[in-house]
Design an enzyme around this catalytic site. Structure first.
Site, PDB file in Angstrom:
ATOM      1  N   LYS A 185      -5.708   9.413 -11.143  1.00 34.75           N
ATOM      2  CA  LYS A 185      -6.057  10.031 -10.088  1.00 34.75           C
ATOM      3  C   LYS A 185      -5.123  10.767  -9.285  1.00 34.75           C
ATOM      4  O   LYS A 185      -4.927  10.448  -7.917  1.00 34.75           O
ATOM      5  CB  LYS A 185      -6.883   9.304  -9.010  1.00 34.75           C
ATOM      6  CG  LYS A 185      -8.201   8.747  -9.347  1.00 34.75           C
ATOM      7  CD  LYS A 185      -9.060   7.808  -8.002  1.00 34.75           C
ATOM      8  CE  LYS A 185      -8.258   6.580  -8.313  1.00 34.75           C
ATOM      9  NZ  LYS A 185      -9.047   5.539  -7.391  1.00 34.75           N
ATOM     10  N   ASP A 221     -11.780  -1.194  -5.949  1.00 28.36           N
ATOM     11  CA  ASP A 221     -12.805  -0.829  -5.016  1.00 28.36           C
ATOM     12  C   ASP A 221     -14.188  -0.946  -5.565  1.00 28.36           C
ATOM     13  O   ASP A 221     -14.971  -1.079  -4.822  1.00 28.36           O
ATOM     14  CB  ASP A 221     -12.744   0.678  -4.658  1.00 28.36           C
ATOM     15  CG  ASP A 221     -12.447   1.720  -5.780  1.00 28.36           C
ATOM     16  OD1 ASP A 221     -12.517   1.167  -6.939  1.00 28.36           O
ATOM     17  OD2 ASP A 221     -12.272   2.831  -5.821  1.00 28.36           O
TER      18      ASP A 221
HETATM   19  C1  BGC Z   1      -9.480   3.804 -11.190  1.00 29.85           C
HETATM   20  C2  BGC Z   1     -10.422   2.893 -10.849  1.00 29.85           C
HETATM   21  C3  BGC Z   1     -11.332   3.002  -9.862  1.00 29.85           C
HETATM   22  C4  BGC Z   1     -11.728   4.654  -9.787  1.00 29.85           C
HETATM   23  C5  BGC Z   1     -12.478   4.607  -8.480  1.00 29.85           C
HETATM   24  C6  BGC Z   1     -10.223   5.241 -11.275  1.00 29.85           C
HETATM   25  O1  BGC Z   1      -9.490   6.388 -11.305  1.00 29.85           O
HETATM   26  O2  BGC Z   1      -8.931   3.720 -12.685  1.00 29.85           O
HETATM   27  O3  BGC Z   1      -9.612   1.674 -10.877  1.00 29.85           O
HETATM   28  O4  BGC Z   1     -12.201   1.951  -9.527  1.00 29.85           O
HETATM   29  O5  BGC Z   1     -11.032   5.323  -9.915  1.00 29.85           O
HETATM   30  O6  BGC Z   1     -11.789   4.743  -7.315  1.00 29.85           O
END
Ligand code: BGC
Length: 484
Positions: A185, A221
């Site tokens: 992200k 989360d």
């Molecule tokens: C992450 C997860 C997270 C999800 C939602 C993903 O990019 O790898 O750990 O739960 O995003 O935030």
């Protein structure tokens, strides 16, 4: 002169029952056939989704098994959270929430009769920190925490328990120890991958010498979402996020979690699937579009999180933009005219999709969005086409999440399950919930009952609840937390 949508809108009803039954939320009749044809790869049949489910199920089993886990793309991390709350948790807790562009610090009080009080503050994590040095990121977090504690007059004579929601793939080896597998992200801080994130946080706090905290738990989360829903509804056994990123966790039998080395006297443990990485081994190739490939190639983590990139808010707007640009370049939209904004990477936010799909028959919102994107004079058909593209992209997203949820429901094979859901896409898209419920019903075993519940601030409340469970474990007399 081009026909203004408002005028045309009066000539014919734009939302016909006929087309709603096709599954679209608006009248697709005036959408041009060539646009429909070009969008076909975005529409997934139940057959395609069922194939995907089989692959996803295999990938999850591979992640759970000791022998195959190292080569599995879906990692199925053990969270060490084995107890769900039952509403009798008490106390004051600090929580940190890092997972998107914003970082939050929270002070949470849990009391009798589901008493819940929360003070929180949002701090920006500027892009240069998101992609800078890891030490700078943790120094920033510690600084925000110190500022918050001071501002909110948190009693400095007591060491408050703290839950840390860290929403990235974390290989946990205990409730307070977890090694970052990879950033996702838009984050890419150096020196953090393969490090224990709790240690990095503690070091940054220790260096400052102005705050005393006791990190009681680190969690994802999705786990926070599951916990916060379970606090109100003990039937919650899945937590899913459809926000900037996408992921799910679920309650698994300890005997199936082969990598679990915690307390095996308790029957269950929450597994953080990290299903966003599904497809990184090519399993999504047959449904990947040229736009998905472009998104991936231009991302910070090319080749990674392929499932997430087809679903989540960080990418959906960009998929729509790339589709629009491609079709306009082929003169199938806006008579081939494009604005600089429309040509700018990232300029079409995912919130625009929600705006456009919330539109009524006059396409007022669609016009507003297109104007904001520098397209000043679209025709009615342009508006309908753009809306169609948005619907195809968001439906695909919802249907992919549904396929994943159906895998988890079938796998758990419980009679009835509540699914805790959170994330900006789920919250703000007008039909996402409906699309997800409908499709999950079609894909899950018919004898499994489920419902989806919006989590109330899972990342904050969930962190406090995980900390509460941990404190309970340290102080057995505070017993009051039910086993899963
Ligand atoms: C992450 C997860 C997270 C999800 C939602 C993903 O990019 O790898 O750990 O739960 O995003 O935030």
């Amino acid at each position: 002169m081009r026909t203004k949508p408002e005028m045309m809108g009066q000539l014919r009803p734009a939302f016909s029952e006929l087309n709603i039954s096709e599954g679209f939320e608006f009248d697709t009749e005036i959408v041009t056939n060539e646009i429909k044809e070009d969008c076909k790869p975005l529409l997934l049949s139940n057959e395609q989704l069922t194939t995907l489910m089989k692959d996803m199920n295999d990938a999850i089993n591979k992640g759970l098994s000791k022998d195959t886990n190292p080569s599995s793309v879906v990692k199925c991390y053990v969270t060490y959270v084995q107890d769900l709350p039952n509403g009798t948790e008490r106390g004051k807790f600090l929580a940190l929430d890092l997972g998107g562009t914003n970082f939050r610090v929270l002070l949470i009080e849990l009391g009798e009769n589901n008493y819940f009080h929360m003070d929180s503050e949002i701090f920006k994590v500027p892009e240069y920190i998101q992609t800078g040095k890891g030490t700078e990121l943790f120094d920033h977090i510690a600084k925000c925490l110190a500022e918050f504690v001071k501002k909110h007059n948190v009693d400095s004579t007591v060491t408050l328990p703290l839950g840390f929601t860290f929403s990235f793939p974390l290989r946990q080896v205990g409730l307070t120890k977890g090694y970052l597998n990879s950033w996702t992200k838009g984050f890419n801080c150096s020196g953090v991958v393969d490090e224990d994130v709790v240690r990095l946080l503690k070091e940054a706090i220790r260096k400052r010498k102005d705050v005393e905290i006791d990190v009681c738990g680190i969690l994802n989360d999705t786990t926070g979402t599951l916990m916060s829903c379970a606090w109100k509804n003990p039937n919650t056994k899945i937590g899913v996020i459809v926000g900037t990123g996408c992921n799910a966790c679920y309650v698994e039998k300890v005997e199936n979690a082969e990598l679990f080395d915690g307390d095996s006297s308790k029957p269950y443990v929450i597994i953080n699937t990290e299903w966003g990485a599904f497809g990184d081994d090519g399993k999504l190739a047959s449904i990947t579009t040229k736009y998905d490939r472009e998104i991936d190639e231009l991302s910070l983590n090319a080749g990674c999180q392929r499932f997430e990139k087809m679903i989540s808010g960080m990418y959906m707007g960009e998929i729509v933009r790339l589709t629009i640009v491609d079709l306009a370049n082929q003169k199938k939209l806006f008579e081939g005219r494009l604005s600089d904004q429309m040509k700018t990477k990232g300029a079409f936010g995912t919130s625009f999709i929600s705006d456009i799909e919330s539109d009524k028959a006059n396409y007022k919102e669609t016009l507003k969005v297109l104007n904001e994107m520098g397209i000043s004079d679209p025709s009615l058909v342009d508006c309908a086409n753009v809306r169609y593209i948005c619907e195809c992209v968001s439906r695909r997203s919802a249907h992919l999440v549904s396929a994943g949820l159906a895998v988890l429901l079938n796998k758990m094979n419980e009679k009835s399950v509540t699914i805790g859901v959170d994330g900006s896409v789920y919250r703000f898209h007008p039909y996402f919930h409906k699309l997800m419920v409908e499709k999950t019903k079609q894909l899950a075993n018919p004898d499994i009952k489920f419902d989806m519940m919006l989590s109330e601030d899972g990342s904050g409340r969930g962190a406090a609840l995980v900390a509460a469970v941990a404190v309970r474990d340290e102080l057995p007399k505070m017993n009051g937390v039910a086993a899963v």
